[in-house]
Scaffold this motif. Structure first.
Motif, mmCIF file in Angstrom:
data_model
loop_
_atom_site.group_PDB
_atom_site.id
_atom_site.type_symbol
_atom_site.label_atom_id
_atom_site.label_comp_id
_atom_site.label_asym_id
_atom_site.label_seq_id
_atom_site.Cartn_x
_atom_site.Cartn_y
_atom_site.Cartn_z
ATOM 1 N N SER A 1 3.258 0.453 6.583
ATOM 2 C CA SER A 1 3.508 -0.634 5.640
ATOM 3 C C SER A 1 2.823 -0.380 4.307
ATOM 4 O O SER A 1 1.818 0.329 4.221
ATOM 5 N N ASP A 2 3.386 -0.961 3.250
ATOM 6 C CA ASP A 2 2.838 -0.802 1.906
ATOM 7 C C ASP A 2 1.552 -1.597 1.745
ATOM 8 O O ASP A 2 1.325 -2.594 2.427
ATOM 9 N N SER B 1 3.401 -5.566 7.247
ATOM 10 C CA SER B 1 4.838 -5.723 7.441
ATOM 11 C C SER B 1 5.186 -6.900 8.351
ATOM 12 O O SER B 1 6.342 -7.119 8.645
ATOM 13 N N GLY C 1 0.803 -6.413 1.901
ATOM 14 C CA GLY C 1 1.006 -5.061 2.392
ATOM 15 C C GLY C 1 1.383 -4.987 3.853
ATOM 16 O O GLY C 1 1.991 -4.033 4.285
#
Length: 316
Positions: A42-43, A77, A75
Motif C-alpha cells: 500500500s501507498d 489499503s 496509506g
C-alpha cells in the motif's frame, strides 16, 4: 537475458539458508501473512497500532510525534481511517531481534531496503526495534521490487505461488572495502567486482590478486557444485579475522546490478581465471545509484530544473 522462475526462487534466502548457514550470517525467518504483504504494497507510510515511532523518523505534516500512526494517513489499503494491527507479528520481530543480539538487518526473500536508509537516523540498515524494520520496508523501492517485479526477466513472466518471508539478519559492521560480487556462469566464477564502486580503497587495489584467490578458494570449497543453479551471482565479504563469508545470492540476469561489469560482456565472457575489477584510483569513482533515493522525486525534479535555469541565465 531470461532466467526461469525456479532460478529466481532458488536465490531467495529462505531457500538456500539451511544448506549454507555455517558460512553465512545468522538469521531468523518470519512468515508474512497476506494482510501484511498487502500493507507493504500500500501507498504511504503508516505504522501499525502499538508500534512505537522512533523520534527521529516522524512523518507527515503537523505530526505531533505521537507513538502510534496517524489515523488520518491514507496509506493503508484497508478502510479509510483504519490503522493496521499486527500485534503477533510485531512480537515475533522483537523476539527475533533479541535472539540475534539486539540489532539486525531486515530483508524480504531477495532484497534488503538499502535504498531507504535515509529514514533511519544512523543512515544504515541497522535496526534495534520492529518500528525501524517497518519504516525501512515501507520506504524501500527494492522491497517493492520483491513484491511486484521479481519475476520480470523470467520466461514466462508469471509469478508462481510462494511464501513471503521477513528475514532478520544479525547486524555486522562490515567495512565496504571487504564486500565483493561474484558472477558465476556454468558453475565457474567469470568475474569479481568490488561491491561498493562509489569508493576507492588502496588496500583493495594493492591486494587484488590475493583477494581473488581467497574468494575463489571459498567458492570452490563451499559453493561450487553445491548451489541449486549453475548460473548465478553471489555476494561475499571479508571478515575481521581475514576469512571469507557468504552474504547473498542473486539471479544471473539484468535485475541484478553488474557493478563494474556490463551484462553484455558477462553474457559472453570466457576466461580460465576470473576477471577482477576494482576502482583503481579516486578519479574513476562512480556516483552511487542510491543517491536519488534520499529525496522525494518532486524535490529532485525541482533541483534539476533550478540547475537548468541557472545555466540558462549564465549563457544569456
Amino acid at each position: 537475458m531470461a532466467v526461469s522462475t525456479e532460478e529466481v526462487l532458488n536465490c531467495a534466502i529462505p531457500k538456500w539458508y539451511d544448506n549454507l548457514k555455517a558460512v553465512t550470517i545468522p538469521s531468523v525467518f518470519i512468515p508474512l501473512p497476506e494482510q501484511f504483504v498487502e500493507y507493504l504494497r500500500s501507498d504511504g507510510i503508516i505504522l501499525p497500532q502499538g508500534c512505537i515511532l522512533p523520534q527521529m523518523c516522524v512523518h507527515g505534516d503537523g505530526d505531533d510525534g505521537s507513538e502510534e500512526g496517524d489515523d488520518d494517513d491514507d496509506g493503508w489499503s484497508g478502510e479509510e481511517g483504519e490503522v493496521p494491527e499486527f500485534t503477533d507479528l510485531l512480537g515475533e520481530m522483537e523476539r527475533g531481534i533479541a535472539t540475534l543480539g539486539g540489532a539486525v538487518v531486515p530483508k524480504l526473500n531477495w532484497s534488503a531496503p538499502k535504498d531507504a536508509t535515509w529514514i533511519i537516523s544512523s543512515n544504515t540498515l541497522k535496526c534495534t526495534c520492529a518500528s525501524e524494520v517497518l519504516l525501512l520496508l515501507k520506504s524501500s523501492d527494492f522491497v517493492a521490487h520483491d513484491l511486484s517485479r521479481v519475476f520480470k526477466y523470467c520466461t514466462p513472466d508469471v509469478a508462481p505461488a510462494f511464501q513471503y518471508m521477513l528475514c532478520l539478519r544479525q547486524w555486522r559492521d562490515i567495512h565496504p572495502s571487504g564486500e565483493f560480487r561474484c558472477f558465476v556462469r556454468h558453475d565457474s566464477i567469470i568475474g569479481i567486482s568490488q561491491r561498493h564502486y562509489t569508493q576507492h580503497f588502496d588496500f583493495v587495489v594493492s591486494h587484488k590478486d590475493q583477494l581473488r584467490d581467497e574468494v575463489v578458494e571459498f567458492f570452490t570449497k563451499y559453493l561450487k557444485g553445491r548451489f541449486f543453479n549453475t548460473n548465478y551471482v553471489v555476494d561475499v565479504f571479508k571478515t575481521d579475522e581475514g576469512g571469507v563469508r557468504l552474504m547473498d545470492f542473486n539471479p544471473f540476469c539484468p535485475m541484478t546490478d553488474p557493478l563494474l561489469f556490463t551484462w553484455e560482456e558477462l553474457a559472453t565472457l570466457d576466461t580460465q581465471s576470473p576477471v577482477v575489477r576494482v576502482v583503481e584510483s579516486p578519479g574513476v569513482v562512480q556516483p552511487s545509484d542510491l543517491y536519488h533515493c534520499r529525496l522525494p522525486k518532486d524535490a529532485l525534479e525541482y533541483a534539476a530544473m533550478e540547475a537548468f535555469l541557472s545555466k540558462q541565465e549564465t549563457y544569456q
